[in-house]
Design a protein around this motif. Structure first.
Motif, PDB file in Angstrom:
ATOM      1  N   VAL A  82      29.325  28.278  30.419  1.00 37.25           N
ATOM      2  CA  VAL A  82      28.277  28.572  29.445  1.00 37.25           C
ATOM      3  C   VAL A  82      28.745  29.664  28.487  1.00 37.25           C
ATOM      4  CG1 VAL A  82      25.995  29.624  29.182  1.00 37.25           C
ATOM      5  CG2 VAL A  82      26.330  27.797  30.844  1.00 37.25           C
ATOM      6  N   LYS A  83      29.358  30.710  29.037  1.00 36.93           N
ATOM      7  CA  LYS A  83      29.844  31.795  28.180  1.00 36.93           C
ATOM      8  C   LYS A  83      30.991  31.335  27.285  1.00 36.93           C
ATOM      9  CE  LYS A  83      29.992  34.897  31.634  1.00 36.93           C
ATOM     10  NZ  LYS A  83      28.961  34.577  32.630  1.00 36.93           N
ATOM     11  N   VAL A  84      31.867  30.480  27.817  1.00 41.90           N
ATOM     12  CA  VAL A  84      32.954  29.933  26.998  1.00 41.90           C
ATOM     13  C   VAL A  84      32.377  29.119  25.844  1.00 41.90           C
ATOM     14  CG1 VAL A  84      34.864  28.283  26.954  1.00 41.90           C
ATOM     15  CG2 VAL A  84      34.693  29.935  28.819  1.00 41.90           C
ATOM     16  N   GLY A  85      31.351  28.309  26.137  1.00 46.59           N
ATOM     17  CA  GLY A  85      30.705  27.526  25.090  1.00 46.59           C
ATOM     18  C   GLY A  85      30.111  28.409  24.013  1.00 46.59           C
ATOM     19  N   ALA A  86      29.470  29.498  24.433  1.00 45.23           N
ATOM     20  CA  ALA A  86      28.884  30.431  23.457  1.00 45.23           C
ATOM     21  C   ALA A  86      29.974  31.095  22.624  1.00 45.23           C
ATOM     22  CB  ALA A  86      28.054  31.487  24.183  1.00 45.23           C
ATOM     23  N   LEU A  87      31.097  31.438  23.260  1.00 43.97           N
ATOM     24  CA  LEU A  87      32.202  32.073  22.538  1.00 43.97           C
ATOM     25  C   LEU A  87      32.792  31.123  21.503  1.00 43.97           C
ATOM     26  CD1 LEU A  87      34.040  34.594  22.350  1.00 43.97           C
ATOM     27  CD2 LEU A  87      35.564  33.460  23.981  1.00 43.97           C
ATOM     28  N   VAL A  88      33.005  29.878  21.890  1.00 44.88           N
ATOM     29  CA  VAL A  88      33.530  28.875  20.957  1.00 44.88           C
ATOM     30  C   VAL A  88      32.575  28.707  19.780  1.00 44.88           C
ATOM     31  CG1 VAL A  88      34.076  26.422  20.679  1.00 44.88           C
ATOM     32  CG2 VAL A  88      34.882  27.663  22.705  1.00 44.88           C
ATOM     33  N   PHE A  89      31.272  28.696  20.091  1.00 46.18           N
ATOM     34  CA  PHE A  89      30.238  28.573  19.062  1.00 46.18           C
ATOM     35  C   PHE A  89      30.381  29.686  18.029  1.00 46.18           C
ATOM     36  CE2 PHE A  89      25.942  28.565  17.336  1.00 46.18           C
ATOM     37  CZ  PHE A  89      25.595  27.222  17.363  1.00 46.18           C
ATOM     38  N   VAL A  90      30.561  30.919  18.507  1.00 43.52           N
ATOM     39  CA  VAL A  90      30.650  32.076  17.618  1.00 43.52           C
ATOM     40  C   VAL A  90      31.941  32.054  16.805  1.00 43.52           C
ATOM     41  CG1 VAL A  90      30.912  34.591  17.579  1.00 43.52           C
ATOM     42  CG2 VAL A  90      29.168  33.545  19.012  1.00 43.52           C
ATOM     43  N   LEU A  91      33.046  31.673  17.452  1.00 42.60           N
ATOM     44  CA  LEU A  91      34.348  31.747  16.788  1.00 42.60           C
ATOM     45  C   LEU A  91      34.586  30.612  15.794  1.00 42.60           C
ATOM     46  CD1 LEU A  91      36.687  32.825  19.734  1.00 42.60           C
ATOM     47  CD2 LEU A  91      35.574  34.258  18.024  1.00 42.60           C
ATOM     48  N   THR A  92      33.911  29.492  15.974  1.00 46.58           N
ATOM     49  CA  THR A  92      34.206  28.318  15.152  1.00 46.58           C
ATOM     50  C   THR A  92      33.129  27.980  14.131  1.00 46.58           C
ATOM     51  OG1 THR A  92      33.251  26.815  16.809  1.00 46.58           O
ATOM     52  CG2 THR A  92      35.615  27.293  16.970  1.00 46.58           C
ATOM     53  N   MET A  93      31.929  28.550  14.257  1.00 52.21           N
ATOM     54  CA  MET A  93      30.840  28.178  13.365  1.00 52.21           C
ATOM     55  C   MET A  93      30.373  29.377  12.547  1.00 52.21           C
ATOM     56  SD  MET A  93      28.592  25.561  15.720  1.00 52.21           S
ATOM     57  CE  MET A  93      27.832  24.788  14.303  1.00 52.21           C
ATOM     58  N   ASP A  94      29.790  29.092  11.398  1.00 49.19           N
ATOM     59  CA  ASP A  94      29.195  30.125  10.570  1.00 49.19           C
ATOM     60  C   ASP A  94      28.072  30.820  11.328  1.00 49.19           C
ATOM     61  OD1 ASP A  94      27.029  31.011   8.468  1.00 49.19           O
ATOM     62  OD2 ASP A  94      28.926  30.858   7.368  1.00 49.19           O
ATOM     63  N   LYS A  95      27.981  32.145  11.191  1.00 55.99           N
ATOM     64  CA  LYS A  95      26.986  32.908  11.954  1.00 55.99           C
ATOM     65  C   LYS A  95      25.551  32.482  11.641  1.00 55.99           C
ATOM     66  CE  LYS A  95      30.391  35.180  13.642  1.00 55.99           C
ATOM     67  NZ  LYS A  95      31.440  34.446  12.908  1.00 55.99           N
ATOM     68  N   THR A  96      25.310  32.062  10.383  1.00 54.19           N
ATOM     69  CA  THR A  96      23.951  31.623  10.043  1.00 54.19           C
ATOM     70  C   THR A  96      23.579  30.365  10.815  1.00 54.19           C
ATOM     71  OG1 THR A  96      24.802  30.369   8.148  1.00 54.19           O
ATOM     72  CG2 THR A  96      24.047  32.620   7.736  1.00 54.19           C
ATOM     73  N   VAL A  97      24.576  29.559  11.177  1.00 55.20           N
ATOM     74  CA  VAL A  97      24.314  28.364  11.978  1.00 55.20           C
ATOM     75  C   VAL A  97      23.834  28.770  13.362  1.00 55.20           C
ATOM     76  CG1 VAL A  97      25.326  26.282  12.984  1.00 55.20           C
ATOM     77  CG2 VAL A  97      25.982  26.995  10.676  1.00 55.20           C
ATOM     78  N   ALA A  98      24.490  29.792  13.932  1.00 52.85           N
ATOM     79  CA  ALA A  98      24.076  30.283  15.248  1.00 52.85           C
ATOM     80  C   ALA A  98      22.638  30.785  15.211  1.00 52.85           C
ATOM     81  CB  ALA A  98      25.019  31.400  15.702  1.00 52.85           C
ATOM     82  N   ILE A  99      22.287  31.500  14.138  1.00 47.95           N
ATOM     83  CA  ILE A  99      20.927  32.028  14.011  1.00 47.95           C
ATOM     84  C   ILE A  99      19.919  30.884  13.917  1.00 47.95           C
ATOM     85  CG2 ILE A  99      19.396  33.327  12.494  1.00 47.95           C
ATOM     86  CD1 ILE A  99      21.910  35.003  11.719  1.00 47.95           C
TER      87      ILE A  99
END
Length: 536
Positions: A388-405
Motif C-alpha cells: 500500500v505504501k509503495v503504491g502511494a509512493l509511486v502515485f506521488v512520484l509519477t503523477m501531478d500533485k493536483t491529481v493526488a488531491i
C-alpha cells in the motif's frame, strides 16, 4: 524562497525525524504481548490503549500533515470558504458519540478488526462486506499519497532534493528515505509505532501553532492588518472579500455536513477507535477530541497570515511551509517543518495498517484462504501494508500533485457511501443486505460520474467535489448528493425485497453486544480473530 539548503532548519528536522524513527522501532517492545502474531496485536495494538493514548492516536490519525498544509492553503487561495473544515469537525463529535461506542462494543465482543467484519456479521453478506472493504482501500490510497506530498512540500521549501534540474533519483531521494523508514518501523511495530510517535507529533504541532498565532501577528502588525490584507486580496480578485458569496453557501454547508458524515467512515479512524481498551475510553475520547477543532481554527488563520506576509508561491500547498521559513528563525522553522513531517508519518502508518487489515480480513481470508491462521493473517497484513505504501509512493512520484488531491476528494465521496451499511447497521437490522449493496452501487456510480464531469482551470475532469444538486439547482457537495441517493435506493429496495421475501442473511450479533464493555460477563476480551471466525 531562500537560495540553497536551509542547513539549520534541515538539521533540526533531521534530529526530530531520527528521534521518532528510534521511537518507532522501540514501540515493538512497548506493551508486548505473549503472542504478537495476531491482527489484534499488530493491527490494533492489542486493543489495550487507554484514554490519552487513544486520544493522541485519533488526533494523529485525523489531523494530518495534509491538514496542516491544505486547510490554511485553502484559506490562502479561496478565503473564508476554506474554513468549512472547522464546522465539520465540530459536527462530527456529537455524531460519533452516538455510534462509536456501539461499534467498539460489538467489535470487542466478536473479535471484529475492520468495519467490513462488522458488516459481514450483522447482515450475513460477504458481498456487502467486500464492497465496504474495497471502498475503504480505494479511499485510503490517495490519502496516504497526500501525506507523502506533505513531506515533499517541506523538503522543497528547505531546498532539499537538488531542485527541478536534478535527476529524479537525487530529487526524490529524501522522500525515498523517509518512505523506507516509515515502511520499516510500521512493519516491525504495527499500530504501536504511530501510537507512540503521536505524542511527539501532537506536542510539536501544538507548540508550533501556539507560537505562530502569537509571534507572526506581532511581526505583521496585528490581526487587524492581517485581515485587512486578506480582504483586499480577495476583493481585488473578485472573490467578494472575506465572507463567501451567497452563491457559495450551499457548497459550504453541504461540504461541511458531508465531510462530517464521512470522517469516521475511513478505515484508519476505525482502526484507532478499536485499539481502545474499553467502551468508556471511546466515550471519553469523543468528548475531548474537540480540543483539536480549536487547534484547527487557529491553524486555518495561517492562510490569512501568509497573504499578509506577502508569500508568493506557484503551488498553494507550499504557502504555509514558506510562511514558516520567511517568518521564523531558522531553528524554529526546523521545528515547524518537523511537526509537518512527523504529522505525515503517523497517519500514513495508521492508514496503511487499516488498508492492509481490510485486505487481509475481508478479501484474503473471506475469498482466498478461509483457513488462514492468525500468524498467516498477520504476515499477509504486514506485506500488504508495504505494498500500500509503495503504491502511494509511486502515485506521488509519477503523477501531478493536483491529481493526488483530486483523487483524495473522490475518496471522500466514495467512503461516505459506506455510512448506511456501517452506522445504519449499528442501530437497526431493518435494511436488507441486497438493498444496502444496491444503494452503495448507485451512490458510488453517481458520485464518480458527477466528479468526473467537474472541470477546473487546470483540469478537464475531477476538478473539484461540488456540482449542481439535481432538483434544487444549488451547487453542493457531490458526496452528500450521492449519499442521499444511496439511502433513497436502499429504502426503496428494502421495501421491495421484503415484499418478495428475499433471504435476509444471518445476524450473528445480539442487542447486548452493542452496549457491552470489556469487563462485562460474556465479553470475549481475549478472543483472537481466527477463533471469532470459527464461532460464526
Amino acid at each position: 524562497m531562500k537560495d540553497g539548503v536551509n542547513g539549520v532548519a534541515l538539521g533540526v528536522f533531521v534530529f526530530f525525524f531520527l528521534a521518532v524513527t528510534v521511537l518507532g522501532f522501540l514501540a515493538a517492545r512497548w506493551r508486548r504481548a505473549a503472542d504478537e502474531h495476531t491482527l489484534d496485536e499488530w493491527g490494533l495494538g492489542g486493543r489495550s490503549f487507554g484514554t490519552w493514548v487513544t486520544w493522541f492516536l485519533l488526533g494523529g490519525d485525523l489531523y494530518t500533515a495534509y491538514t496542516f498544509v491544505a486547510v490554511p492553503a485553502a484559506i490562502y487561495a479561496a478565503g473564508a470558504a476554506g474554513f468549512f473544515a472547522v464546522p465539520y469537525t465540530i459536527l462530527v463529535y456529537p455524531l460519533i458519540f452516538t455510534f462509536l461506542p456501539r461499534l467498539w462494543s460489538v467489535s470487542h465482543r466478536h473479535g471484529y478488526v475492520t468495519t467490513s467484519d462488522f458488516v459481514r456479521g450483522r447482515f450475513g453478506s460477504k458481498g456487502l462486506s467486500l464492497a465496504v472493504a474495497v471502498t475503504g482501500i480505494l479511499a485510503t490510497m490517495p490519502y496516504i499519497a497526500l501525506q507523502l506530498v506533505g513531506i515533499q512540500a517541506v523538503l522543497d521549501v528547505m531546498g532539499v532534493g537538488g531542485g527541478d534540474s536534478a535527476n529524479w533519483f537525487v530529487k526524490d531521494l529524501p522522500l525515498l528515505i523517509a518512505f523506507g523508514v516509515l515502511a520499516a518501523y510500521t512493519y516491525s511495530s504495527g499500530l504501536r509505532a504511530p501510537a507512540l510517535i503521536a505524542f511527539v507529533k501532537d506536542a510539536l504541532i501544538y507548540i508550533v501553532i501556539a507560537v505562530a498565532v502569537i509571534y507572526i501577528p506581532i511581526k505583521l502588525g496585528g490581526f487587524d492588518e492581517i485581515f485587512k490584507a486578506a480582504s483586499d486580496k480577495y476583493t481585488a480578485a473578485g472573490a467578494g472579500g472575506l465572507v463567501p458569496a451567497q452563491a457559495g453557501q450551499w457548497t459550504y454547508a453541504t461540504l461541511a455536513l458531508g465531510s462530517a458524515l464521512a470522517l469516521f467512515m475511513y478505515p484508519h479512524s476505525v482502526t484507532a477507535t478499536l485499539s481502545g481498551r474499553s467502551r468508556e475510553v471511546i466515550r471519553r475520547n469523543t468528548t475531548i477530541l474537540p480540543l483539536y477543532s480549536l487547534m484547527l481554527g487557529l491553524l486555518a488563520l495561517l492562510g490569512f497570515m501568509a497573504i499578509a506576509a506577502g508569500v508568493k508561491v506557484t503551488n498553494g500547498q507550499l504557502a504555509i511551509p514558506q510562511l514558516f521559513e520567511n517568518m521564523f528563525p531558522d531553528w524554529f522553522a526546523g521545528v515547524a517543518f518537523a511537526a509537518i513531517g512527523i504529522g505525515a508519518l503517523v497517519p500514513a502508518a495508521i492508514m496503511s495498517i487499516a488498508a492492509a487489515n481490510l485486505f487481509t480480513r475481508n478479501i484474503y481470508k473471506d475469498f482466498i484462504n478461509p483457513a488462514a491462521t492468525p500468524r498467516q493473517e498477520t504476515r499477509v497484513s504486514k506485506l500488504v501494508s508495504l505494498l500500500v505504501k509503495v503504491g502511494a509512493l509511486v502515485f506521488v512520484l509519477t503523477m501531478d500533485k493536483t491529481v493526488a488531491i483530486n483523487f483524495q476528494l473522490l475518496g471522500g465521496i466514495w467512503i461516505l457511501q459506506t455510512f448506511p451499511s456501517l452506522v445504519g447497521g449499528l442501530f437497526t437490522r431493518w435494511f436488507h443486505r441486497w438493498a444496502l449493496l444496491g444503494g452503495w452501487a448507485v451512490g458510488m456510480l453517481y458520485g464518480t460520474i458527477a466528479a468526473y464531469g467537474v472541470a477546473s482551470p487546470t483540469q478537464k475532469h475531477f476538478g473539484g467535489s461540488s456540482k449542481e444538486i439535481p432538483g434544487i439547482g444549488e451547487i453542493g457537495y457531490i458526496g452528500l448528493t450521492a449519499f442521499v441517493l444511496n439511502v433513497a435506493v436502499a429504502v426503496a429496495l428494502t421495501f421491495a425485497l421484503r415484499a418478495l421475501k428475499a433471504p435476509e442473511g444471518v445476524d450473528e450479533t445480539s442487542p447486548g453486544d452493542y452496549t457491552a464493555d470489556a469487563g462485562d460477563a460474556g465479553v470475549e476480551t481475549e478472543l483472537p480473530p481466527a477463533t471469532a471466525d470459527a464461532s460464526h
